[in-house]
Write a protein that holds these residues in place. Structure first.
Motif, PDB file in Angstrom:
ATOM      1  N   ASP A  97       1.104  -1.090  -0.066  1.00 38.19           N
ATOM      2  CA  ASP A  97      -0.344  -0.001  -0.175  1.00 38.19           C
ATOM      3  C   ASP A  97       0.556   1.194   0.110  1.00 38.19           C
ATOM      4  N   ALA A 147      -4.494  -7.051  -8.899  1.00 38.86           N
ATOM      5  CA  ALA A 147      -5.493  -6.334  -8.179  1.00 38.86           C
ATOM      6  C   ALA A 147      -7.224  -6.971  -7.725  1.00 38.86           C
ATOM      7  N   LEU A 166      -9.392  -5.893  -3.725  1.00 41.60           N
ATOM      8  CA  LEU A 166     -10.675  -5.453  -4.044  1.00 41.60           C
ATOM      9  C   LEU A 166     -11.074  -6.648  -2.747  1.00 41.60           C
ATOM     10  N   ARG A 216      -8.367  -1.714  -0.158  1.00 42.79           N
ATOM     11  CA  ARG A 216      -7.982  -0.338   0.149  1.00 42.79           C
ATOM     12  C   ARG A 216      -8.352   0.553  -0.482  1.00 42.79           C
ATOM     13  N   TYR A 217      -8.806  -0.157  -2.300  1.00 43.37           N
ATOM     14  CA  TYR A 217      -9.680   0.602  -3.393  1.00 43.37           C
ATOM     15  C   TYR A 217     -11.444  -0.945  -3.734  1.00 43.37           C
ATOM     16  N   ASP A 218     -12.235   1.005  -4.320  1.00 38.36           N
ATOM     17  CA  ASP A 218     -13.487   0.625  -4.383  1.00 38.36           C
ATOM     18  C   ASP A 218     -13.433  -0.067  -5.930  1.00 38.36           C
ATOM     19  N   ARG A 250      -9.488   6.658  -5.141  1.00 37.42           N
ATOM     20  CA  ARG A 250      -9.429   4.516  -4.762  1.00 37.42           C
ATOM     21  C   ARG A 250      -9.623   4.029  -5.973  1.00 37.42           C
ATOM     22  N   ARG A 251      -8.985   3.806  -6.533  1.00 38.66           N
ATOM     23  CA  ARG A 251      -8.921   2.975  -7.691  1.00 38.66           C
ATOM     24  C   ARG A 251      -6.880   2.296  -8.050  1.00 38.66           C
ATOM     25  N   PHE A 252      -7.306   1.026  -7.952  1.00 39.47           N
ATOM     26  CA  PHE A 252      -6.496   0.542  -8.707  1.00 39.47           C
ATOM     27  C   PHE A 252      -6.026  -0.039 -10.284  1.00 39.47           C
ATOM     28  N   SER A 310      -5.100   6.198  -4.489  1.00 38.59           N
ATOM     29  CA  SER A 310      -4.767   4.730  -5.180  1.00 38.59           C
ATOM     30  C   SER A 310      -4.080   4.530  -5.900  1.00 38.59           C
ATOM     31  N   LYS A 311      -3.769   4.371  -6.721  1.00 36.23           N
ATOM     32  CA  LYS A 311      -2.551   3.318  -7.252  1.00 36.23           C
ATOM     33  C   LYS A 311      -1.771   3.087  -8.662  1.00 36.23           C
TER      34      LYS A 311
END
Length: 510
Positions: free
Chosen positions: A276, A299, A303, A309-311, A426-428, A453-454
Motif C-alpha cells: 500500500d 488488483a 478488492l 483499500r480500493y473501490d 480509490r482505484r487500482f 489510488s495506485k
C-alpha cells in the motif's frame, strides 16, 4: 566575395547571438513537448514558418493530445511574439537564448535563385512543396546565413537523414531521453555469509555495508546469496537496510483460481503490487512474462480482502495499432475499447473461468457419485447464469463471471483520450503498453491519480509502434527514470517468460 544569402539575412535584422548554437525546431518536437522552447539554455531557437502552418492544421483535433499541444504551442508563441516586429527580429528568452520565426528567403527572393545553397538543396530535395523539405530548407538557410553552428532538432528519423545528406547536423530532442547505458539487470545479487543469511531469515531485515548498497535506489529489489548457494529475495529500504518480501501464499480473484508467483522476478512484482505504501509501479518485460496476469490478479485480490483499500480496478492502454489500421470501431465506449483491452479479458477468463477447474483428488469421487444418481436430474451450475438485459429467461447471452465485475463497476475500462481533468480516487489503475506514450502523456495520466489510488505502468520498450518515441524517450522509461529512488515508486523488470516454451523461444529469437 560576399555571401548573397548572408547579405539578404542581414536585412531582416534577426537577433542571433554568436558563440552559441542555433537550433531549428521541427513541428514534431513542439508537439512532443510544447515547453521545449524553454529547454535549450542560452542558445538560439529558430522556428520555420512552415511549422506554424503544420500546427495550424493540427490544432483542430479536439480530442487528441496532438491537438491540445498544438494549441498550447500557439498560446506560448503568441505571448512571446506579440507583434510583427518581434516576429521579424526575434525576442530574447528568460533562459538567455533567443527565439525567432524564420521566413526562408531562399524560396521567395529572386536574388537568391542562382545561389549555390539553393542549387544544392534542389539537387537533393527537388520537391520543395513538401513541408518536411521546406523545414530542412529553412534550417539550411539559417546555417548559411548566420555564424553559430546550426542543428535541426527533429523526432522524424527520415527528416534527420535527409538533412544529413545536405551536410546539415540533425539531432533528436534529447531533453526527456533517459541516459544511454548498458542493459539494465533485472536485479542485483548481494553476497552474504550463511550466518548473515540465517539472521536475515529470522529477523526479516539486515544491514548491508556501503559497498553493497552503492548504486541501489530506494525500493530496488535484490537477491541475497550465500557462498553455499542459499538465496533469499529482499527489498532495499534505504540507509543500508534490506527487508524480506511480504507476500501471501497466493492471490485470488473472487470466485477465481489462486495465482502464485512462478519465478523470483514475479515475486518482486507481486510485492510491489500488494504494498500500500507504493503508489506507482513501473514494470518492463517482454511478451509472456506475466505482467498482465499478475497485475490484474493482485488488483482483484485487494478488492475483496478484509481491509480492501480500493473501490475498483481501472484498465486502459493507448489505441495505437500494430500494422494497418482497420478503421473506426462501432458501439459504445466499452465496445470500442474491447479489442484494445482483449489481453485483460483473456487474463480475467484465466483468473475467473466459467467452469472452475476440478481438483484431481476429487475427480474420481465425483464421477462415482454421479453414476449412482439419475443422469436426467438437473445439476446446479457453479456460477448462476446471468443474461444481458437482466432477464433470466432465454433471449439474452449468458454473462461470463468476469463480465459481472465489469457491469457492476468493479472493473472499469478507461479511454486515455478522455482522462484529462479526471480525479481518480480509490482505484487500482493499470495502464498497459505505456511504452507507446510520450513522457507528457504519461505525466497527464499519473497526475490524475488521487490519494488512495495506485497506478501500474506496464510495457516492453522493445515493442514500440509510436513513430515519435523510442526505447529511451517513451513514457514508461521516462517515468521509471524520473521517479527512481522515491518512496512512492518501485520498478520491476521481468525477463523470464512463463506463457509457454514456444512464446519464450519466439520472444528471444525472433
Amino acid at each position: 566575395m560576399e555571401n548573397p544569402v548572408a547579405a539578404v539575412a542581414a536585412k531582416t535584422k534577426l537577433k542571433v547571438t554568436t558563440k552559441v548554437k542555433t537550433y531549428v525546431l521541427d513541428t514534431n518536437v513542439l508537439l512532443h513537448d510544447p515547453q521545449s522552447i524553454f529547454k535549450f539554455a542560452e542558445n538560439n531557437l529558430a522556428i520555420p514558418v512552415e511549422v506554424l502552418e503544420e500546427l495550424d492544421a493540427i490544432k483542430g483535433e479536439q480530442s487528441t493530445e496532438r491537438g491540445r499541444n498544438a494549441r498550447w504551442v500557439h498560446r506560448i508563441l503568441s505571448e512571446l511574439l506579440p507583434d510583427s516586429r518581434s516576429m521579424l527580429e526575434g525576442v530574447r528568452l528568460e533562459t538567455g537564448g533567443t527565439l525567432s520565426v524564420i521566413i526562408n528567403p531562399l524560396l521567395a527572393d529572386p536574388a537568391l535563385a542562382g545561389s549555390p545553397v539553393l542549387h544544392k538543396l534542389r539537387a537533393v530535395l527537388p520537391d520543395l512543396a513538401k513541408k518536411d523539405n521546406r523545414i530542412i530548407a529553412a534550417a539550411l538557410y539559417v546555417k548559411s546565413a548566420y555564424p553559430p553552428p546550426t542543428i535541426l532538432v527533429t523526432k522524424d528519423v527520415n527528416v534527420a537523414l535527409k538533412a544529413r545528406a545536405l551536410g546539415l547536423e540533425a539531432q533528436d530532442y534529447l531533453n526527456d531521453k533517459v541516459p544511454a547505458g548498458d542493459e539494465e539487470a533485472a536485479y542485483r545479487e548481494i553476497p552474504l555469509t550463511i550466518y548473515e543469511l540465517q539472521r536475515f531469515c529470522s529477523e526479516g531485515a539486515f544491514d548491508i555495508d556501503d559497498a553493497a548498497a552503492h548504486g541501489l535506489a530506494l525500493n530496488d529489489y535484490v537477491l541475497l546469496r550465500s557462498d553455499e548457494g542459499k538465496t533469499m529475495p529482499a527489498r532495499f529500504y534505504g540507509d543500508g537496510v534490506v527487508r524480506r518480501l511480504r507476500l501471501p501464499d497466493f492471490v485470488k480473484a473472487p470466485g477465481g483460481i489462486p495465482v502464485r508467483a512462478r519465478n523470483l522476478e514475479q515475486q518482486f512484482l507481486m510485492d510491489a503490487l500488494l504494498d500500500d505504501s507504493i503508489a506507482l509501479v513501473t514494470c518492463q518485460g517482454k511478451a509472456g512474462t506475466g505482467k498482465t496476469l499478475l497485475s490484474i490478479a493482485c488488483a482483484l485480490h485487494q478488492l475483496h480482502d478484509d481491509h480492501a483499500r480500493y473501490d475498483g480496478v481501472s484498465i486502459s492502454r493507448p489505441v495505437i495499432a500494430l500494422g494497418k489500421d482497420i478503421g473506426f470501431l462501432p458501439g459504445t465506449l466499452d465496445e470500442k475499447m474491447k479489442p484494445w483491452l482483449q489481453p485483460y479479458f483473456d487474463a480475467l477468463e484465466v483468473l475467473i473461468p466459467s467452469k472452475p477447474p476440478k481438483e484431481p483428488q476429487f475427480a474420481a469421487k465425483k464421477v462415482s457419485k454421479k453414476s449412482r444418481h439419475d443422469h436426467s436430474a438437473p445439476v446446479a451450475p457453479a456460477y448462476p447464469p446471468t443474461t444481458y438485459g437482466g432477464g433470466s429467461g432465454g433471449g439474452g447471452a449468458a454473462l461470463k463471471p468476469y463480465e459481472r465485475l465489469i457491469r457492476s463497476g468493479m472493473v472499469e475500462i478507461e479511454a486515455l483520450a478522455f482522462i484529462r481533468g479526471r480525479s481518480i480516487a480509490r482505484r487500482f489503475f493499470i495502464l498497459d503498453e505505456a511504452q507507446q506514450l510520450t513522457p507528457h502523456e504519461v505525466k497527464t495520466v499519473i497526475t490524475r491519480i488521487s490519494e488512495g489510488s495506485k497506478i501500474i505502468l506496464l510495457g516492453d520498450p522493445a515493442q514500440i509502434d509510436n513513430p515519435y518515441v523510442d526505447s529511451r524517450s517513451n513514457g514508461l522509461v521516462y517515468a521509471q527514470n524520473r521517479m527512481k529512488g522515491h518512496a512512492l515508486s518501485a520498478h520491476v523488470k521481468l525477463t523470464k517468460g512463463e506463457r509457454s516454451k514456444l512464446a519464450e523461444l519466439a520472444a528471444d529469437l525472433l
